[in-house]
Design a protein around this motif. Sequence first.
Motif, PDB file in Angstrom:
ATOM      1  N   GLU A  79       0.846  -1.194   0.000  1.00  0.00           N
ATOM      2  CA  GLU A  79       0.000   0.000   0.000  1.00  0.00           C
ATOM      3  C   GLU A  79       0.883   1.246   0.000  1.00  0.00           C
ATOM      4  O   GLU A  79       1.686   1.473   0.909  1.00  0.00           O
TER       5      GLU A  79
ATOM      6  N   ASP B  86      -5.461   3.002   5.178  1.00  0.00           N
ATOM      7  CA  ASP B  86      -5.467   3.448   3.785  1.00  0.00           C
ATOM      8  C   ASP B  86      -4.570   4.656   3.622  1.00  0.00           C
ATOM      9  O   ASP B  86      -4.966   5.780   3.904  1.00  0.00           O
TER      10      ASP B  86
ATOM     11  N   LYS C 255      -3.842  -8.181   3.852  1.00  0.00           N
ATOM     12  CA  LYS C 255      -5.063  -7.571   3.340  1.00  0.00           C
ATOM     13  C   LYS C 255      -5.848  -6.878   4.465  1.00  0.00           C
ATOM     14  O   LYS C 255      -6.374  -5.772   4.287  1.00  0.00           O
TER      15      LYS C 255
ATOM     16  N   LYS D 254      -2.044   5.311  -2.790  1.00  0.00           N
ATOM     17  CA  LYS D 254      -0.972   4.800  -3.647  1.00  0.00           C
ATOM     18  C   LYS D 254      -0.426   5.889  -4.545  1.00  0.00           C
ATOM     19  O   LYS D 254      -1.124   6.820  -4.873  1.00  0.00           O
TER      20      LYS D 254
ATOM     21  N   GLN E 183       4.940  -4.285   5.356  1.00  0.00           N
ATOM     22  CA  GLN E 183       4.006  -4.895   4.409  1.00  0.00           C
ATOM     23  C   GLN E 183       4.733  -5.888   3.491  1.00  0.00           C
ATOM     24  O   GLN E 183       4.206  -6.976   3.193  1.00  0.00           O
TER      25      GLN E 183
ATOM     26  N   GLN F 185      -4.118  -3.606   5.355  1.00  0.00           N
ATOM     27  CA  GLN F 185      -4.305  -2.583   4.320  1.00  0.00           C
ATOM     28  C   GLN F 185      -5.731  -2.026   4.330  1.00  0.00           C
ATOM     29  O   GLN F 185      -5.935  -0.834   4.065  1.00  0.00           O
ATOM     30  N   ASP F 186      -6.696  -2.855   4.654  1.00  0.00           N
ATOM     31  CA  ASP F 186      -8.078  -2.353   4.729  1.00  0.00           C
ATOM     32  C   ASP F 186      -8.254  -1.380   5.892  1.00  0.00           C
ATOM     33  O   ASP F 186      -9.067  -0.457   5.822  1.00  0.00           O
TER      34      ASP F 186
END
Length: 218
Positions: A143, A214, A207, A217, A194, A210-211
């Motif tokens: 991310e 945020d 995952k 990117k 990560q 990352q959720d």
Amino acid sequence: MDFSNIACWIWPLIAGVVCGILGYLLGRLFGSSKEETTTHDTYDYKADLDACRKKTASLEADLEACRTKLKATPPPAAPAAASTTASMASSFAAGAATSETVIANTSAPSPSIGIIGVPFDAAAAKGVYGKKRIKEDDLTIVEGIGPKISELFHNHDIKTWAALASTSVEKCQEVLNSGGKRFEIHRPGTWPMQAEMAALGKWAELKKWQDEHDYGKA
């Protein structure tokens, strides 16, 4: 001597004498009553005046006692108060610094040095990310890293997840700085962490993180 008209002057004389006597008696009566009233009023006034004087003397005594008490009370110690304030400020600053350290350590765990990744399992990655196609050692899975930033890291011989996981945050920032102003604004604080999860095949964990975080990117 002619006494034929004696009645004409004797009756007025008698009436005058009677009136004089009545006037004298009435004067004595009302004069005595007025004197008693004046004496009684004067007595009442004197009693009220004495009461006021006593009350004034009592208030003056209380005021003097208050003044004496204030003079006997020592002034507050200013240096002690200043010292207490400085101590509180120092404690607050120390607490704030500790909080910032805890937050920084919580949000960006230190990467493992010299990490060795596990064999890439494309099916496991696809099972977590669904339609998103995951390629082995694709740095854009991290991310915050896009194709341009991935190219920068490749130029510095950081081409795998394991290599990125073993790279310090400071080194990541140097790589970004080498790309110019447009890349300096990115935050690489969590990129090694990560990359480590990707290298170890921890797709569900990556995952989920990352959720919850945020960062966008590039």
